[in-house]
Design an enzyme around this catalytic site. Sequence first.
Site, PDB file in Angstrom:
ATOM      1  N   GLU A 355      17.226 -22.937 -15.195  1.00 44.56           N
ATOM      2  CA  GLU A 355      16.924 -24.276 -15.129  1.00 44.56           C
ATOM      3  C   GLU A 355      15.463 -24.509 -14.888  1.00 44.56           C
ATOM      4  O   GLU A 355      14.925 -25.043 -14.291  1.00 44.56           O
ATOM      5  CB  GLU A 355      17.639 -24.900 -13.863  1.00 44.56           C
ATOM      6  CG  GLU A 355      19.053 -25.190 -14.035  1.00 44.56           C
ATOM      7  CD  GLU A 355      19.672 -25.748 -12.859  1.00 44.56           C
ATOM      8  OE1 GLU A 355      20.534 -26.705 -12.957  1.00 44.56           O
ATOM      9  OE2 GLU A 355      19.423 -25.069 -11.669  1.00 44.56           O
TER      10      GLU A 355
HETATM   11  C1  ACM Z   1      22.845 -22.302 -11.898  1.00 48.05           C
HETATM   12  O1  ACM Z   1      23.712 -22.782 -11.469  1.00 48.05           O
HETATM   13  N1  ACM Z   1      21.797 -22.876 -11.936  1.00 48.05           N
HETATM   14  C2  ACM Z   1      22.628 -20.971 -12.330  1.00 48.05           C
END
Ligand code: ACM
Length: 540
Positions: A355
Amino acid sequence: MKTRLQPLLFVLLGSFLFLSSCKKQASQEATEAFNSVIPKPLTIDISGGAFFLKSDAAIGIKPDNEKTRAVANYLAGLLKPATGFDLEIQSEDTKATIVLELTSDESGLGGEGYRLTVTDDQIVIRSSEPNGLFYGIQTLRQILPSAIEATNVQNASWEVATGEITDRPVYSWRGTMLDVARHFFGMEAVKRFIDYNAMYKMNKVHLHLTDDQGWRIEIKSWPNLTAHGGKTEVGGGTGGFFTQEQYAELVNYAQSRFITIIPEIDMPGHINSALASYGELNGGTVVPEEGRYKVVDANPVLDGKIKPTDLYIGTEVGWSTLRFEKESTMRFITDVIREISAITPGPWIHIGGDEAHVTKKSDYIAFVNKFTELAKANGKIMIGWEEIAQGDIDSTSISQHWHEPNYARMASEKGAKIIMSPSTKIYLDMQYDSTSRIGLHWAAYVEADDAYNWDIATHVEGVDEEAILGIEGPLWGETIDSMEDIEYLLFPRITAVAELGWTPAENRSWESYSYRTGRQAARWKSLGIDYHPSVKIPWK
Ligand code: ACM
């Protein structure tokens, strides 16, 4: 009369001879326990008799070495609180009541496999490696009465049904992850978490040590990461962190249970706690844009220096980043990877990589390549969340699938190894259903049957099965801040993680698993575990 009495006399005489010559038969409870082990063993042969553990029992080890002594001590320690027995350890003794034997005869079962044989007067666990002896002990634990898990002496008959179990796991990577960054969990909680994993024959515990909300591991060359960045957590609590010495203690504790700690430093995103600790790492101001965020090059300056960001106690993701072009960033990632590698005896280091929504794509790829190089330079294998598939990864790296099947396929095409953690199936922080008191549900509601009814090898189409190392169930920490919370989300689903990783698909069924899980409740009660009584499980 004579003719009518004769058969009756024969029956009475027969019964008398049978009872006096036969050993005691196993009770139904002991028989069921023998048939209810989680994860389900490869083969189970029950022979009908019963063994009773008594106070004069001893543990024989062969050969007598540091490793067999360590597992024997672990076993004696496990049996002591509930039985009150002080089981002596006897060197090179294969006649002892409980025998732990290392033998190349069992190398066909692999180093994690074992053979457990119970006769009416002896229990023998054999394996080619100490790991297998340890897993045999975990099985023995489950075939003893559930009162064995109690912390004080129980007035119980320690019966074990006789028979033989041979066992070995399908996957080499079986674990869970604990997020200690969103809320901090200290030494005692992490040790308990490790013990829960050991109980179900897991061999990896991944610690998510850093995130926007907190930096939880001491880095001696950047002390403000913990002095300032470890000060708070989601919702504004006091946070906390592990010194390197405490981390080493956790690593050793896990090692004594055949578990490797996987340390994760989440970069280049999820990094606000570092940007808040060192202004020199702060690469700009984050502004909202089209429902997401972007970083603009407007560095707020304080006393001629770039101002650090503020500590963050919210739960949004994807809005912070390191800046690749900054000299301080290179120093930072080099120092952090060096120090974490130095205190981690296991071969793996996890660099996060998820992310990074405000990191330029070209910079993101450059980061992954740099992390790969630094991990290698420090003698480690790099693991990252699935997005690292965009970098120049190869068979020397490991990608952890959590969300996007295309990244899993991309990693597989590049020859990388894969850990399966699909969020819709095995994210342990997902709520069971809409009534769950904690947890999130952005991926899905994950009931006990959802967590169990899928297959690691076939979950993502187009991934080379040979590339799949195994499974990890991540427990993210936004909504949890106590051991009760951990236990509520972990139990019963930890048994699904364990069985998916250990038991071949053809030996698994929901009917059998849910029955065996229902029987675990008595053990969890003895251990004081606040499990979630999922409506899907027939609790016993
Ligand atoms: C995640 O759930 N951002 C790996």
